[in-house]
Write an enzyme that holds these catalytic residues in place. Structure first.
Site, PDB file in Angstrom:
ATOM      1  N   HIS A   1       0.828  -1.221   0.000  1.00  0.00           N
ATOM      2  CA  HIS A   1       0.000   0.000   0.000  1.00  0.00           C
ATOM      3  C   HIS A   1       0.858   1.265   0.000  1.00  0.00           C
ATOM      4  O   HIS A   1       0.514   2.270   0.623  1.00  0.00           O
ATOM      5  CB  HIS A   1      -0.958   0.014   1.201  1.00  0.00           C
ATOM      6  CG  HIS A   1      -1.943  -1.115   1.202  1.00  0.00           C
ATOM      7  ND1 HIS A   1      -3.133  -1.064   0.500  1.00  0.00           N
ATOM      8  CD2 HIS A   1      -1.917  -2.326   1.811  1.00  0.00           C
ATOM      9  CE1 HIS A   1      -3.788  -2.202   0.687  1.00  0.00           C
ATOM     10  NE2 HIS A   1      -3.067  -2.987   1.466  1.00  0.00           N
TER      11      HIS A   1
ATOM     12  N   ASN B   1     -10.251  -2.908   2.137  1.00  0.00           N
ATOM     13  CA  ASN B   1      -9.931  -2.804   0.712  1.00  0.00           C
ATOM     14  C   ASN B   1     -11.194  -2.477  -0.074  1.00  0.00           C
ATOM     15  O   ASN B   1     -12.278  -2.344   0.502  1.00  0.00           O
ATOM     16  CB  ASN B   1      -9.329  -4.119   0.188  1.00  0.00           C
ATOM     17  CG  ASN B   1      -7.894  -4.329   0.622  1.00  0.00           C
ATOM     18  OD1 ASN B   1      -7.115  -3.383   0.718  1.00  0.00           O
ATOM     19  ND2 ASN B   1      -7.535  -5.577   0.887  1.00  0.00           N
TER      20      ASN B   1
END
Length: 482
Positions: free
Chosen positions: A55, A128
């Protein structure tokens, strides 16, 4: 007209000359006593902190969560105690596998990490844009992420190692199907749903626990990028999603999401035919319908990206009374991994940074460490138990109810549940013909050049999910079904 600000060093004294270094004569060597030069170069050398291992490429914004429906029968968390109540938030979007400089239009899951600054402390839901994940056990997480990064020798991305891992991990099929569908490349961050993904828990004032799934439904409508458009943008505007989000908020077009939950009782979980804590599977919305909770709006851009987005630290270990975890293996692994990553990447006292600091009082016995600032606890005791009446005391009323467990300690095979295929097959059959064709073409394109043994192994999974799924990919790859 405002007076010009005087340039200073980091310690505050004014800088007389920021154009010329001190030297021994106009053509002589520089002098070591030029403390302004030394400070400037030394700080520049240390401007970067380690990027997130996953990420790394991300965008963030501040916002507000507003309660629209009463769910106090499920949770005692104060942010939900009345309809209309608002709580400030910070949301960070991201891609997963790419580096900080990678394109945010790559085919990749998108991170959806949400921080609530509640009156009881910070609460993070680190999710997510997909409701499931590739693996069930955190022991395999480093291996999986290695396949999404680069080869040790060439430093190149590799479809071979990615599909090799997936072909040995049939539980990944559901997420793989989502990833290569039309939703695999969202058109920016505003036009995608978000999910807590894991199973969490809610605890009410009576001490009753319910299992919960979190959903964020975009109010901007779902929009996705065609692979050709995504590839073009990766070359012409690799910060497309960041630009879109920042620009929308700057012009007052505030993105919103409808926040919903699914609820399962402990009794239902104990009797359910599937493991409700398996993050590779979803809960049926027919069996466990969505319940609206509130609305999330993003309405303020950060003033400084590094301070407020790069240093933002989210972790599922950040919880408030009335919410909790579950036996979800991946969630339990993340409880350690995320907090530990922040201690390494940002520092021991990362919670003291403004973007991470709670809006509620902090009363702990933690002291010192790198970059501790503020009073550092002042003259108060740094140990417990103690004899000081005004020192922080534990609060037993906030203890979670006991969770009944059974079984001997062992390394249980998490693949004893061999149904890796029904959820992926059901998703495939929900797609229309155009969506199926796109999915098949995307997968076939991504498998180009992969070794035949890996292709054959992976094809078996597609066939087991749905014969038409397997046949379509085999045909696109030119693989004989004989």
């Amino acid at each position: 007209m405002s007076q010009n600000k005087t340039l200073t060093t980091a310690s505050g004294p004014p800088v007389a000359d920021n154009q010329n270094s001190r030297s021994a004569g106009p053509r002589g060597p520089l002098l070591l006593d030029d403390f302004h030069l030394i400070e400037k170069l030394a700080h520049f050398n240390r401007e970067n902190i380690p990027e997130r291992r996953v990420h790394a490429k991300g965008s963030g914004a501040y916002g507000t969560f507003t309660v629209t429906q009463d769910i106090t029968q499920y949770t005692s968390a104060k942010l939900f105690d009345s309809v209309g109540k608002q709580t400030p938030t910070f949301l960070r979007f991201s891609t997963v596998g790419g580096e900080r400089g990678s394109a945010d239009t790559e085919r990749d899951p998108r991170g959806f990490a949400l921080k609530f600054y509640t009156e009881e402390g910070n609460w993070d839901i680190v999710g997510n844009n997909t409701p499931v994940f590739f693996i069930r056990d955190p022991l395999k997480f480093p291996d999986f992420i290695h396949t999404q990064k680069r080869l040790p020798q060439s430093n190149l991305k590799s479809a071979q190692m990615m599909w090799d891992f997936w072909s040995h991990s049939p539980e990944a099929l559901h997420q793989v199907t989502i990833l290569f569908s039309d939703r695999g490349i969202p058109d920016g961050y505003r036009h995608m749903h978000g999910f807590g993904s894991h199973t969490y828990s809610l605890i009410n004032a009576k001490g009753e626990r319910h299992w919960v799934k979190w959903h964020y439904k975009t109010k901007q409508g779902i929009k996705n990028l065609a692979p050709a458009d995504a590839a073009r943008l990766a070359g012409t505007d690799p910060d497309y999603a960041q630009r879109d989000l920042f620009g929308a908020i700057e012009r007052g077009d505030f993105p919103k999401w409808r926040v919903c939950i699914q609820i399962m009782t402990e009794a239902q979980a104990n009797a359910h035919y599937e493991n409700p804590f398996d993050v590779t599977k979803t809960w049926s919305q027919k069996e466990f319908p969505l319940i609206e909770v509130g609305e999330l709006e993003l309405n303020r851009n950060p003033l400084n990206y590094f301070a407020e987005v790069e240093q933002a630290a989210f972790g599922p270990s950040n919880m408030v009374p009335g919410v909790g975890l579950s036996p979800d293996r991946m969630l339990q692994g993340r409880v350690f991994a995320y907090a530990d990553a922040h201690r390494y990447r940002v520092g021991t006292n990362h919670q003291q940074l403004p973007v991470n600091a709670p809006r509620s009082p902090v009363n702990s016995y933690q002291r010192d460490g790198s970059m501790a600032f503020g009073s550092n606890g002042g003259a108060a005791p740094n140990y417990e138990p103690n004899s000081y009446a005004d020192a922080p005391k534990q609060a037993p009323q906030y203890a979670e109810p006991a969770l009944a467990l059974s079984g001997a300690a062992d390394r249980y095979d998490h693949r004893e549940d061999t149904d890796y295929y029904s959820h992926a097959g059901a998703l495939f059959r929900l797609m229309n013909d155009e969506q199926k064709a796109l999915l098949i073409n995307n997968i076939a394109g991504a498998m180009a050049g992969v070794s035949s043994d890996v292709v054959q192994r992976q094809l078996q999974y597609f066939f087991k999910a749905d014969p038409a799924y397997g046949e379509g990919i085999a045909s696109a790859l030119g693989v004989s079904l004989n």
